[in-house]
Design a protein around this motif. Structure first.
Motif, PDB file in Angstrom:
ATOM      1  N   SER A   1      16.418   2.558   2.836  1.00 52.42           N
ATOM      2  CA  SER A   1      15.734   3.227   3.948  1.00 52.42           C
ATOM      3  C   SER A   1      14.228   3.146   3.736  1.00 52.42           C
ATOM      4  CB  SER A   1      16.132   4.691   4.029  1.00 52.42           C
ATOM      5  OG  SER A   1      17.524   4.797   4.030  1.00 52.42           O
ATOM      6  N   ILE A   2      13.519   2.944   4.823  1.00 57.39           N
ATOM      7  CA  ILE A   2      12.070   2.755   4.769  1.00 57.39           C
ATOM      8  C   ILE A   2      11.435   3.587   5.872  1.00 57.39           C
ATOM      9  CG2 ILE A   2      10.208   1.042   4.907  1.00 57.39           C
ATOM     10  CD1 ILE A   2      12.439  -1.057   4.212  1.00 57.39           C
ATOM     11  N   THR A   3      10.382   4.291   5.559  1.00 58.54           N
ATOM     12  CA  THR A   3       9.661   5.045   6.586  1.00 58.54           C
ATOM     13  C   THR A   3       8.324   4.354   6.855  1.00 58.54           C
ATOM     14  OG1 THR A   3       8.560   6.459   4.977  1.00 58.54           O
ATOM     15  CG2 THR A   3      10.693   7.207   5.785  1.00 58.54           C
ATOM     16  N   PRO A   4       7.753   4.586   8.037  1.00 58.90           N
ATOM     17  CA  PRO A   4       6.533   3.848   8.383  1.00 58.90           C
ATOM     18  C   PRO A   4       5.254   4.414   7.759  1.00 58.90           C
ATOM     19  CG  PRO A   4       7.296   5.123  10.267  1.00 58.90           C
ATOM     20  CD  PRO A   4       8.291   5.329   9.175  1.00 58.90           C
ATOM     21  N   ASP A   5       5.350   5.562   7.139  1.00 63.88           N
ATOM     22  CA  ASP A   5       4.118   6.128   6.582  1.00 63.88           C
ATOM     23  C   ASP A   5       3.951   5.716   5.125  1.00 63.88           C
ATOM     24  OD1 ASP A   5       6.465   7.582   6.355  1.00 63.88           O
ATOM     25  OD2 ASP A   5       5.411   9.318   5.574  1.00 63.88           O
ATOM     26  N   LYS A   6       2.738   5.848   4.656  1.00 61.40           N
ATOM     27  CA  LYS A   6       2.442   5.409   3.292  1.00 61.40           C
ATOM     28  C   LYS A   6       1.565   6.450   2.626  1.00 61.40           C
ATOM     29  CE  LYS A   6       0.696   1.519   0.705  1.00 61.40           C
ATOM     30  NZ  LYS A   6       1.227   0.222   0.353  1.00 61.40           N
ATOM     31  N   SER A   7       1.900   6.814   1.387  1.00 61.68           N
ATOM     32  CA  SER A   7       1.018   7.728   0.669  1.00 61.68           C
ATOM     33  C   SER A   7       0.049   6.901  -0.160  1.00 61.68           C
ATOM     34  CB  SER A   7       1.811   8.683  -0.203  1.00 61.68           C
ATOM     35  OG  SER A   7       2.784   7.975  -0.926  1.00 61.68           O
ATOM     36  N   ILE A   8      -1.218   7.104   0.110  1.00 66.04           N
ATOM     37  CA  ILE A   8      -2.261   6.332  -0.544  1.00 66.04           C
ATOM     38  C   ILE A   8      -2.756   7.128  -1.753  1.00 66.04           C
ATOM     39  CG2 ILE A   8      -4.554   5.315  -0.203  1.00 66.04           C
ATOM     40  CD1 ILE A   8      -2.660   3.973   1.603  1.00 66.04           C
TER      41      ILE A   8
ATOM     42  N   TYR B   1       7.776   0.905  -7.976  1.00 59.90           N
ATOM     43  CA  TYR B   1       6.328   0.833  -7.739  1.00 59.90           C
ATOM     44  C   TYR B   1       6.030   1.072  -6.264  1.00 59.90           C
ATOM     45  CZ  TYR B   1       6.680  -1.483 -12.285  1.00 59.90           C
ATOM     46  OH  TYR B   1       6.960  -1.780 -13.588  1.00 59.90           O
ATOM     47  N   VAL B   2       6.335   2.260  -5.818  1.00 62.37           N
ATOM     48  CA  VAL B   2       6.290   2.526  -4.380  1.00 62.37           C
ATOM     49  C   VAL B   2       4.890   2.342  -3.806  1.00 62.37           C
ATOM     50  CG1 VAL B   2       5.910   5.020  -4.544  1.00 62.37           C
ATOM     51  CG2 VAL B   2       7.132   4.090  -2.591  1.00 62.37           C
ATOM     52  N   ALA B   3       3.863   2.554  -4.617  1.00 62.13           N
ATOM     53  CA  ALA B   3       2.489   2.425  -4.112  1.00 62.13           C
ATOM     54  C   ALA B   3       2.219   1.016  -3.599  1.00 62.13           C
ATOM     55  CB  ALA B   3       1.487   2.790  -5.198  1.00 62.13           C
TER      56      ALA B   3
ATOM     57  N   MET C   1       6.943   7.628   3.270  1.00 59.27           N
ATOM     58  CA  MET C   1       6.311   7.048   2.080  1.00 59.27           C
ATOM     59  C   MET C   1       6.781   5.635   1.825  1.00 59.27           C
ATOM     60  SD  MET C   1       9.147   8.818   0.151  1.00 59.27           S
ATOM     61  CE  MET C   1       8.728  10.143   1.164  1.00 59.27           C
ATOM     62  N   ALA C   2       6.754   4.786   2.852  1.00 58.92           N
ATOM     63  CA  ALA C   2       7.161   3.392   2.685  1.00 58.92           C
ATOM     64  C   ALA C   2       8.651   3.325   2.329  1.00 58.92           C
ATOM     65  CB  ALA C   2       6.296   2.716   1.646  1.00 58.92           C
ATOM     66  N   ILE C   3       9.019   2.463   1.381  1.00 59.96           N
ATOM     67  CA  ILE C   3      10.442   2.435   1.005  1.00 59.96           C
ATOM     68  C   ILE C   3      10.763   3.806   0.422  1.00 59.96           C
ATOM     69  CG2 ILE C   3       9.863   1.320  -1.210  1.00 59.96           C
ATOM     70  CD1 ILE C   3      12.698   0.100  -1.161  1.00 59.96           C
ATOM     71  N   SER C   4      11.819   4.450   0.929  1.00 61.77           N
ATOM     72  CA  SER C   4      11.994   5.858   0.584  1.00 61.77           C
ATOM     73  C   SER C   4      13.281   6.173  -0.151  1.00 61.77           C
ATOM     74  CB  SER C   4      11.904   6.717   1.840  1.00 61.77           C
ATOM     75  OG  SER C   4      12.923   6.350   2.737  1.00 61.77           O
ATOM     76  N   SER C   5      14.345   5.453   0.091  1.00 60.47           N
ATOM     77  CA  SER C   5      15.550   5.746  -0.674  1.00 60.47           C
ATOM     78  C   SER C   5      16.504   4.561  -0.675  1.00 60.47           C
ATOM     79  CB  SER C   5      16.259   6.983  -0.123  1.00 60.47           C
ATOM     80  OG  SER C   5      16.820   6.681   1.128  1.00 60.47           O
ATOM     81  N   ILE C   6      17.349   4.539  -1.684  1.00 58.25           N
ATOM     82  CA  ILE C   6      18.393   3.519  -1.791  1.00 58.25           C
ATOM     83  C   ILE C   6      19.706   4.265  -1.981  1.00 58.25           C
ATOM     84  CG2 ILE C   6      19.222   1.513  -3.082  1.00 58.25           C
ATOM     85  CD1 ILE C   6      16.401   0.941  -3.968  1.00 58.25           C
TER      86      ILE C   6
END
Ligand SMILES: Cc1cc2nc3c(=O)[nH]c(=O)nc-3n(C[C@H](O)[C@H](O)[C@H](O)COP(=O)(O)OP(=O)(O)OC[C@H]3O[C@@H](n4cnc5c(N)ncnc54)[C@H](O)[C@@H]3O)c2cc1C
Ligand code: SF4
Ligand code: SF4
Lengths: 218, 594, 71
Positions: free
Chosen positions: C57-64, C37-39, C1-6
């Motif tokens: 941490s950032i993942t390559p997928d994105k929830s639209i 504002y993860v979207a 989901m894009a940027i995912s955790s800090i």
């Protein structure tokens, strides 16, 4: 034979302290990072948790498993102490080290950024811990040269250690990458235990004046 | 829509959009954001925001490559300078992602400046403005040398290098300011206004001149790191009467089918590389050939060099002779200027479509996986869209208003990518030229004083989305706009009927939804303005595409697939008529605007 | 989901400044960065590259967001 049992017990005692965090780590849902970063994290975490064990290996050793000689314990206390303190002293540098091998902010700039973030409680606590560790390490190494007599040093060492364990635990809870609720609870419990050991030792010393001259000398 | 001061941080609308289904709710939970998320309350009252006013000779808007040089050179020319930027200096816009910068060296290239300009013009099929092509090449080495001094080539991140000359000169820089309005008074520029994203201050700058370095923009596409760019500068300038050009051209960067939104991954680590310098290598790249192949043959396109797999196709975008294959070596002599015939290339070439970065050979090594389109949707070829320059000094038709870099429609490279690394170099060169020109201009004019009612009106327009009790969320309007504009058969492979159909949708968004955009906090206020700007950009794009009834470079009309030199040796300029309507006019390739 | 955790944030604020699309904000209560504002995350990794302690941490997928008739 005898020393073999000692060793076994010591290893058992040490793993008691190292295992919980390791279990927590593997259990936890932490984002995957590079091998170098994970290794550095593990080393740092291990060193941090060994810090608590030091309270049991010091004069608090009288509460440690029966049948282990104080002299050996104190030796171990020293070995662990010097290595753990050295590792934790370079911990700030280890955090920024992987940046040397990847694109992004440079290790130097990252360190500067960390050291100038003084409005962060966690960073300040970390700096205080760092200085405390330095003082603890230096006064232990150079006690004779500093001309400290044993009992003064012992008091100083105990006081600084208690201070360190409180400040460092707070720092780890405040900033630790792997600190979730469970790890935080563990850290608090271990810190309390450590402080209790020292208090108990002090109470014992106070109520038992003889012990003040009899302590095993390093 | 709740009133903003009651807003608990996460607006209801945003929550509904994100959590619209159980899947959404599960996502929220998975993100572990339950308690902390939305905590940043819009703890301000739009009727009671702090006002900060500034006065300066030259106001630079934008903190990319162009903004940096505009500020530095305006300062060095003796002007007082203030810089406002929506994002951080060197960490916003497109500048952070560009890794190859062009420096022209006649000796190394074995090519004179004249020959270089002629070669670019040949590849660009006349769409370039040779004055700006030459200017870019001529000054590129000097700008590169300055960048080297500042440490630009020493880090993959440019904030530190960019900060050096700014700090050395003590140039005031205000970051995270969304500029929403350019202010015009008595026929010339008078300043700009916006708001800060963190503490919600109203920022109003009175300036004798303004240099727009706001970059280009797009429709917040997935797969290209330009979601912070929505042609804000262009649209703000259009609203005060500036002429705008280049809206029919398209950047044809493909994305990858797997995780198409992941820009970083799509560029295979390029963002982590340090920049370096590129030399002369003129091409004809990254138009819409791949889009044409996908349109005619269907998806998925096989991975790998497309020309090998797809062979020849009839029709489609044409290439100038000598640029038959993307990245192919240019032939000696000849060219379109001397009337050389056009013929169709094998489509699309080797690493052309999927390879090189915009204006750079630093692209991802062949973006593995099947390519998909629309990754940079809404963006034209760098430097082909933006404000119309009235001379070689980056000046617009509004006295005192300058633009540089991707915000200026200088046609430096033409309507197709012609020289590797020239986009970054062009922003640096034009920034410097515009900065100096603006400093010179501001010496001769008094500080404008804008009447209070005009400022009040600006403030009203700026904050209106916060005050609306009900309306449409910018995220939803954006999503709708994307659905209308991004399809291959609208944006890239164009024809009259679809362009008109899309225009009907966009006019609806413009007339009905734009005036009802609402925002629950400062982040959404920014989104609301960006969305409004995208709607106008979309309209410009459709109208210009409808008007250009030919195909050339990165503009392809399937109903007019041939190049039409008799009618279309011209750029299209757009401005707002007195009646508020969008007006389009031609400007011949070899002339400055009337 | 894009940027995912800090994780392990020291609260320096660099990522908030460095995110082009204004995804990250400081939480005034904890003094740390959080994903607000993860979207709007464009998965560009600038925040991660600028963070001095590599906390992001950032993942390559994105929830639209799901498609709805108005919003
Ligand atoms: C992935 C990628 C790779 C690229 N590779 C190359 C390459 O290798 N070589 C090359 O030459 N070019 C390359 N380019 C193109 C190059 O990056 C751009 O042409 C160039 O950086 C543009 O610089 P600029 O200063 O004109 O605009 P930008 O860098 O886009 O800067 C725009 C600035 O304006 C600010 N801004 C925008 N709107 C507002 C507003 N409303 N209020 C206040 N501020 C605002 C932004 O925050 C930003 O600071 C690449 C681009 C991308 C995206
Ligand atoms: S840059 Fe890193 S340390 Fe600084 S606020 Fe962001 S996440 Fe925290
Ligand atoms: S990856 Fe890019 S867009 Fe996403 S939070 Fe980080 S800086 Fe912002």
């Amino acid at each position: 034979m005898r020393s073999d049992t000692d060793r076994c017990r010591l290893i058992a005692a040490a793993s008691m302290l190292l295992l919980p965090p390791l279990v927590l780590l593997t259990r936890g849902d932490y984002p995957g990072r590079s091998l170098l970063k994970e290794t550095l994290s593990m080393l740092t975490l291990g060193a941090f948790f060994l810090l608590f064990g030091q309270f049991l290996l010091g004069r608090g050793a009288r509460f440690a498993p029966e049948g282990i000689r104080f002299g050996r314990l104190l030796n171990l206390h020293k070995i662990i102490g010097y290595s753990v303190v050295s590792l934790l002293l370079v911990h700030p540098f280890l955090i920024v080290l992987p940046r040397a091998f990847e694109g992004g902010v440079s290790p130097g700039d990252a360190l500067m950024q960390i050291l100038t973030t003084l409005d962060s409680l966690g960073v300040v606590l970390g700096m205080v811990s760092w200085v405390l560790m330095l003082v603890i390490g230096a006064t232990s190494l150079l006690r004779a040269r500093l001309g400290l007599d044993y009992r003064t040093w012992r008091l100083l060492h105990a006081l600084l250690s208690v201070l360190l364990v409180v400040v460092a635990s707070w720092h780890a809870i405040e900033l630790g990458r792997h600190t979730d609720a469970a790890v935080a609870l563990l850290v608090v419990m271990l810190a309390c235990a450590a402080v209790l050991v020292v208090i108990r030792q002090a109470v014992y010393d106070y109520s038992n004046p003889l012990s003040q001259t009899r302590g095993a000398r390093p | 829509m709740k009133a903003p001061h009651e807003n608990n941080g996460m607006s209801r609308r945003r929550f509904l959009t994100l959590a619209g289904g159980t899947a959404g709710a599960a996502t929220l939970a998975a993100m572990g954001m339950a308690p902390g998320w939305g905590e940043n309350r819009a703890a301000f009252d739009p009727d009671n925001m702090d006002q900060k006013t500034h006065q300066t000779d030259v106001l630079v808007i934008g903190g990319g490559m162009a903004g940096l040089f505009a500020a530095v050179k305006a300062h060095d020319a003796g002007a007082r300078v203030v810089v406002l930027s929506k994002g951080r200096l060197g960490a916003s816009g497109q500048t952070p992602f560009a890794k190859g910068i062009f420096a022209f060296d006649a000796r190394e290239a074995g090519m004179s400046l004249d020959a270089f300009v002629a070669e670019v013009s040949r590849s660009a099929l006349g769409t370039n403005n040779p004055v700006y092509t030459r200017q870019m090449a001529e000054h590129s080495a000097a700008r590169v040398a300055e960048l080297r001094d500042w440490g630009f080539f020493d880090s993959p991140l440019c904030n530190k290098a960019f900060s050096r000359p700014m700090e050395a000169r003590g140039i005031p820089l205000i970051e995270r300011v969304m500029v929403t309005h350019l202010i015009e008074h008595e026929g010339r520029i008078a300043g700009a206004a916006g708001f800060t994203l963190d503490d919600g201050h109203l920022i109003q700058v009175s300036a004798k001149s303004v240099v727009l370095c706001t970059g280009a923009g797009g429709f917040k596409p997935n797969g290209f790191p330009i979601c912070d760019l929505t042609h804000d500068g262009t649209v703000m300038a259009y609203r005060i009467g500036a002429k705008v050009t280049g809206k029919e051209w398209n950047d044809g960067h493909p994305g990858q089918a797997q995780n198409p939104a992941a820009c970083f991954d799509g560029w295979h680590g390029m963002f982590e590389r340090k920049p370096d310098v590129t030399g002369v290598d003129v091409r004809h790249d990254l138009g819409v050939e791949l889009n044409y192949v996908a349109y005619t043959k269907g998806a998925p396109l096989p991975p790998g060099p497309p020309d090998r797999l797809l062979g020849r196709l009839d029709g489609g975008p044409s290439r100038p002779r000598g640029f038959d294959r993307p990245h192919g070596p240019p032939p000696p002599g000849g060219g379109w200027l001397t009337g050389g015939p056009i013929h169709r290339p094998p489509l699309p070439g080797a690493d052309g479509g999927a390879g090189g970065g915009p204006g750079g050979d630093k692209g991802p090594p062949g973006m593995r996986g099947a390519p998909v389109g629309g990754s940079s949707a809404g963006m034209a070829i760098h430097k082909s869209e933006g404000l119309v320059p009235i001379n070689d000094r980056c000046e617009s038709n509004i006295p005192g208003l300058y633009a540089a870099g991707d915000a200026l429609g200088s046609y430096m490279a033409g309507a197709i990518y012609t020289q590797i690394g020239s986009s970054l170099a062009g922003s640096a060169v034009q920034g410097a030229v515009a900065g100096e020109a603006a400093a010179g201009y501001s010496r001769g004019v008094p500080m404008p004083s804008v009447p209070a009612d005009k400022l009040a009106q600006v403030e009203n327009e700026m904050l209106a989305p916060l005050r609306r009790e009900a309306g449409y969320g910018p995220a939803w309007v954006t999503q709708t706009l994307q659905g209308v504009m991004i399809p291959n058969f609208v944006l890239y492979i164009k024809k009259e009927s679809m362009l008109n159909a899309a225009l009907a949708y966009i006019e609806e968004l413009r007339d009905h939804h734009l005036p009802m955009l609402c925002a629950g906090d400062l982040h959404e206020l920014r989104l609301a303005h960006e969305t409004a700007n995208m709607i106008l950009s979309a309209e410009m794009k459709l109208r210009a595409s409808l008007m250009r009834k030919e195909s050339r470079c990165s503009h392809f009309r399937i109903d007019y697939p041939e190049m039409d030199d008799a009618n279309w040796q011209a750029w299209i300029n757009i401005h707002q008529g007195a009646d508020g309507q969008m007006r389009l006019e031609k400007q011949p390739f070899d002339r400055w605007p009337a | 989901m894009a940027i995912s955790s800090i994780d392990g944030c020291i609260g320096c604020g660099t990522c908030v400044q460095s995110c082009p699309t204004d995804v990250i904000r400081m939480d005034p209560r904890t003094g740390k960065a959080f994903i607000q504002y993860v979207a709007d995350c464009q998965i560009c990794h600038l925040c991660r590259m600028y963070c001095p302690v590599d906390a992001i941490s950032i993942t390559p997928d994105k929830s639209i967001p799901v498609v709805v008739s108005w919003g």
